[in-house]
Motif scaffolding. Structure first.
Motif, PDB file in Angstrom:
ATOM      1  N   SER A 251       0.820  -1.200   0.000  1.00  0.00           N
ATOM      2  CA  SER A 251       0.000   0.000   0.000  1.00  0.00           C
ATOM      3  C   SER A 251       0.860   1.259   0.000  1.00  0.00           C
ATOM      4  N   ASP A 252       1.861   1.289   0.861  1.00  0.00           N
ATOM      5  CA  ASP A 252       2.735   2.447   0.915  1.00  0.00           C
ATOM      6  C   ASP A 252       3.639   2.531  -0.313  1.00  0.00           C
ATOM      7  N   LEU A 253       4.012   1.381  -0.852  1.00  0.00           N
ATOM      8  CA  LEU A 253       4.798   1.365  -2.083  1.00  0.00           C
ATOM      9  C   LEU A 253       4.023   2.023  -3.216  1.00  0.00           C
ATOM     10  N   ARG A 254       2.745   1.696  -3.301  1.00  0.00           N
ATOM     11  CA  ARG A 254       1.910   2.283  -4.342  1.00  0.00           C
ATOM     12  C   ARG A 254       1.843   3.805  -4.194  1.00  0.00           C
ATOM     13  N   ASP A 255       1.685   4.264  -2.962  1.00  0.00           N
ATOM     14  CA  ASP A 255       1.606   5.708  -2.731  1.00  0.00           C
ATOM     15  C   ASP A 255       2.926   6.395  -3.052  1.00  0.00           C
ATOM     16  N   ALA A 256       4.035   5.779  -2.641  1.00  0.00           N
ATOM     17  CA  ALA A 256       5.348   6.362  -2.916  1.00  0.00           C
ATOM     18  C   ALA A 256       5.655   6.348  -4.408  1.00  0.00           C
ATOM     19  N   PHE A 257       5.284   5.263  -5.057  1.00  0.00           N
ATOM     20  CA  PHE A 257       5.468   5.123  -6.504  1.00  0.00           C
ATOM     21  C   PHE A 257       4.699   6.220  -7.245  1.00  0.00           C
ATOM     22  N   THR A 258       3.438   6.401  -6.891  1.00  0.00           N
ATOM     23  CA  THR A 258       2.598   7.412  -7.539  1.00  0.00           C
ATOM     24  C   THR A 258       3.124   8.813  -7.262  1.00  0.00           C
ATOM     25  N   ALA A 259       3.521   9.070  -6.014  1.00  0.00           N
ATOM     26  CA  ALA A 259       4.031  10.390  -5.649  1.00  0.00           C
ATOM     27  C   ALA A 259       5.303  10.735  -6.432  1.00  0.00           C
ATOM     28  N   ALA A 260       6.135   9.724  -6.698  1.00  0.00           N
ATOM     29  CA  ALA A 260       7.374   9.967  -7.431  1.00  0.00           C
ATOM     30  C   ALA A 260       7.106  10.321  -8.891  1.00  0.00           C
ATOM     31  N   LEU A 261       6.039   9.760  -9.450  1.00  0.00           N
ATOM     32  CA  LEU A 261       5.726   9.978 -10.860  1.00  0.00           C
ATOM     33  C   LEU A 261       4.823  11.182 -11.101  1.00  0.00           C
ATOM     34  N   LEU A 262       4.056  11.546 -10.096  1.00  0.00           N
ATOM     35  CA  LEU A 262       3.016  12.562 -10.268  1.00  0.00           C
ATOM     36  C   LEU A 262       3.532  13.896 -10.809  1.00  0.00           C
ATOM     37  N   PRO A 263       4.649  14.445 -10.313  1.00  0.00           N
ATOM     38  CA  PRO A 263       5.117  15.729 -10.858  1.00  0.00           C
ATOM     39  C   PRO A 263       5.354  15.682 -12.364  1.00  0.00           C
ATOM     40  N   ALA A 264       5.980  14.598 -12.829  1.00  0.00           N
ATOM     41  CA  ALA A 264       6.250  14.476 -14.264  1.00  0.00           C
ATOM     42  C   ALA A 264       4.960  14.356 -15.059  1.00  0.00           C
ATOM     43  N   LEU A 265       4.020  13.566 -14.555  1.00  0.00           N
ATOM     44  CA  LEU A 265       2.763  13.353 -15.276  1.00  0.00           C
ATOM     45  C   LEU A 265       1.919  14.619 -15.347  1.00  0.00           C
ATOM     46  N   LEU A 266       2.000  15.446 -14.329  1.00  0.00           N
ATOM     47  CA  LEU A 266       1.211  16.678 -14.308  1.00  0.00           C
ATOM     48  C   LEU A 266       1.895  17.828 -15.051  1.00  0.00           C
ATOM     49  N   GLN A 267       3.217  17.806 -15.094  1.00  0.00           N
ATOM     50  CA  GLN A 267       3.939  18.933 -15.686  1.00  0.00           C
ATOM     51  C   GLN A 267       4.291  18.743 -17.154  1.00  0.00           C
ATOM     52  N   THR A 268       4.494  17.509 -17.582  1.00  0.00           N
ATOM     53  CA  THR A 268       4.906  17.305 -18.970  1.00  0.00           C
ATOM     54  C   THR A 268       3.777  17.656 -19.937  1.00  0.00           C
ATOM     55  N   PRO A 269       4.098  18.348 -21.024  1.00  0.00           N
ATOM     56  CA  PRO A 269       3.074  18.663 -22.025  1.00  0.00           C
ATOM     57  C   PRO A 269       2.814  17.510 -22.993  1.00  0.00           C
ATOM     58  N   ILE A 270       3.586  16.433 -22.869  1.00  0.00           N
ATOM     59  CA  ILE A 270       3.510  15.390 -23.889  1.00  0.00           C
ATOM     60  C   ILE A 270       2.200  14.613 -23.840  1.00  0.00           C
ATOM     61  N   LEU A 271       1.598  14.464 -22.659  1.00  0.00           N
ATOM     62  CA  LEU A 271       0.328  13.747 -22.597  1.00  0.00           C
ATOM     63  C   LEU A 271      -0.767  14.509 -23.347  1.00  0.00           C
ATOM     64  N   GLN A 272      -0.833  15.812 -23.144  1.00  0.00           N
ATOM     65  CA  GLN A 272      -1.820  16.603 -23.874  1.00  0.00           C
ATOM     66  C   GLN A 272      -1.523  16.563 -25.367  1.00  0.00           C
ATOM     67  N   LYS A 273      -0.248  16.584 -25.727  1.00  0.00           N
ATOM     68  CA  LYS A 273       0.141  16.521 -27.137  1.00  0.00           C
ATOM     69  C   LYS A 273      -0.333  15.221 -27.763  1.00  0.00           C
ATOM     70  N   LEU A 274      -0.120  14.110 -27.079  1.00  0.00           N
ATOM     71  CA  LEU A 274      -0.544  12.815 -27.607  1.00  0.00           C
ATOM     72  C   LEU A 274      -2.052  12.743 -27.770  1.00  0.00           C
ATOM     73  N   SER A 275      -2.777  13.223 -26.761  1.00  0.00           N
ATOM     74  CA  SER A 275      -4.231  13.214 -26.834  1.00  0.00           C
ATOM     75  C   SER A 275      -4.728  14.061 -27.999  1.00  0.00           C
ATOM     76  N   ASN A 276      -4.129  15.240 -28.176  1.00  0.00           N
ATOM     77  CA  ASN A 276      -4.525  16.117 -29.280  1.00  0.00           C
ATOM     78  C   ASN A 276      -4.280  15.460 -30.633  1.00  0.00           C
ATOM     79  N   LEU A 277      -3.132  14.822 -30.780  1.00  0.00           N
ATOM     80  CA  LEU A 277      -2.806  14.173 -32.043  1.00  0.00           C
ATOM     81  C   LEU A 277      -3.737  12.996 -32.313  1.00  0.00           C
ATOM     82  N   GLN A 278      -3.987  12.192 -31.301  1.00  0.00           N
ATOM     83  CA  GLN A 278      -4.916  11.085 -31.463  1.00  0.00           C
ATOM     84  C   GLN A 278      -6.263  11.563 -31.984  1.00  0.00           C
ATOM     85  N   GLN A 279      -6.773  12.622 -31.361  1.00  0.00           N
ATOM     86  CA  GLN A 279      -8.116  13.096 -31.674  1.00  0.00           C
ATOM     87  C   GLN A 279      -8.192  13.829 -33.009  1.00  0.00           C
TER      88      GLN A 279
END
Length: 412
Positions: A251-279
């Motif tokens: 349980s704590d591993l999952r929280d630590a894992f998510t917390a470590a990735l969250l800044p990159a997932l929220l700050q990177t513009p690439i996810l929005q770019k991929l979604s825009n291109l797909q659509q």
């Protein structure tokens, strides 16, 4: 002209198996220090043990006695780099290989491959060229591979009365996961790509928790999430070790894992770019594309895409010229039959962005970096298969007691 390096000067034992997908297998260099190979990964094409063929489109414009560079390289150079910022793409160069070297590599490393893969396919040992890329899974810290999948709900304009409510309520991934689960396959049930693409902290955390839970529950068999440490793909059982995330409980591993990735997932513009291109590259949905195909047929209607020539690099250049200058002004609600080939190519390109992976490296100090991989071109004959699969997915989801209500980020 691309720089070509001869990988066969190394020992096959100097390479370590990393992972593989449906069409390629990847090794990382683990041999003596080398200015050419240290910090690199080798991507090799696979061949079916039944057919002996590799399902790849031909991208070169003119016949050549020499085997052309791998489509991954030329497609990135001529197509993908015109759509995705170069800093998010791995460095790719052509590499020479030989049949004896590849055969020895297969003999040494085949036992490290998943058992289910060994009977179906293997290294295409008769290929003369491969891809040498940056090693995105080795080095310090840990690396997470996420295969996000489809990041949007389709427009209702081209959907049939039967599929409209289903497709505009539940995303393609969630419907497909339901179909796979009814067949007894391991899937990321609960994970919705629209959560990951949303940019909303709570929803992104939910997406990562669901990916983690599916990864743990399937013992790492679900490929929407993979974790690498020191170039080795980890199994969930090996994560309960303090040096990775600081706490031995899942349980704590999952929280630590998510917390470590969250800044990159929220700050990177690439996810929005991929979604825009797909659509934007899929304005008609496969249903609308099929309808346009039928409208263009004067006699018997052949399967979607049948008879269309595979696009060459020149075709892709011309396509992107139109996409960048005219796509946003085209009337996609009332597509012109004269643009049929354009829409077919657009759908192929959208499929590449729907099936790619993002690689997130988290260094010991918490610094992160993001790259996009697996943006291969898809062959024309996939169009008909996708149309059939789409109908099967929707039919299997019709009448479900409690359909998943997916929230498109555009509706937020």
């Amino acid at each position: 002209m691309s720089t070509t390096i001869n990988v066969s000067v190394t020992s096959p034992a100097d390479w370590k198996y990393i992972s593989e997908g449906g069409s390629s297998i990847v090794f990382s260099y683990a041999g003596p220090a080398s200015p050419y190979f240290t910090g690199t990964a080798l991507r090799l094409r696979k061949t079916s043990t039944a057919s002996g063929q590799v399902d790849l489109p031909v991208l070169h414009d003119t016949p050549d006695e020499e085997e052309p560079d791998d489509p991954t390289i030329v497609f990135q150079r001529r197509v993908t780099q015109r759509l995705v910022p170069e800093e998010y793409l791995p460095r790719l160069v052509s590499a020479n290989v030989t049949e004896p070297w590849l055969s020895e590599l297969h003999e040494i490393h085949n036992e490290h491959r998943p058992q289910a893969r060994r009977g179906k396919d293997g290294i295409a040992v008769k290929k003369a060229k491969a891809v040498l890329a940056d090693d995105l899974v080795g080095g310090e810290g840990f690396v997470v591979e996420i295969k996000p999948k489809w990041g949007f709900l389709p427009s209702s304009v081209h959907l049939s009365p039967r599929s409209k409510l289903t497709k505009t309520t539940t995303c393609r991934f969630c419907m497909h996961a339901h179909l796979k689960s009814t067949d007894g396959k391991d899937v990321s049930l609960g994970y919705c790509p629209l959560d990951l693409f949303s940019g909303d902290k709570v929803r992104v955390m939910k997406a990562m928790h669901n990916l983690w839970d599916a990864w743990i529950g399937s013992s790492g068999q679900v490929n929407n999430l993979r974790v690498f440490v020191g170039g080795t793909m980890l199994k969930p059982t090996s994560l309960v070790r303090p040096q990775h995330f600081g706490d031995p409980t899942l349980s704590d591993l999952r929280d630590a894992f998510t917390a470590a990735l969250l800044p990159a997932l929220l700050q990177t513009p690439i996810l929005q770019k991929l979604s825009n291109l797909q659509q934007t590259l899929d304005p008609l949905d496969i249903e609308g594309l099929t309808a346009l195909w039928s409208e263009a047929s004067e006699t018997a209607i052949p399967p979607l895409g049948q008879g269309l020539a595979e696009p060459t690099l020149s075709d892709w250049d011309a396509f992107l010229d139109v996409y960048h200058t005219k796509h946003s002004t085209m009337d996609h609600d009332h597509p012109d039959v004269a643009n049929l080939r354009y829409y077919c190519l657009a759908y192929l390109l959208s499929a590449s962005f729907k099936d790619c992976s993002i690689m997130i490296r988290v260094k010991p100090g918490g610094e992160t970096s993001v790259a996009v991989i697996d943006l291969d071109v898809k062959p024309i004959d996939r169009l008909h298969k996708w149309a059939l699969l789409d109908a099967e997915i929707v039919q299997a989801y019709e009448g479900i007691a409690e359909p998943t209500k997916c929230v498109d980020r555009w509706a937020m």
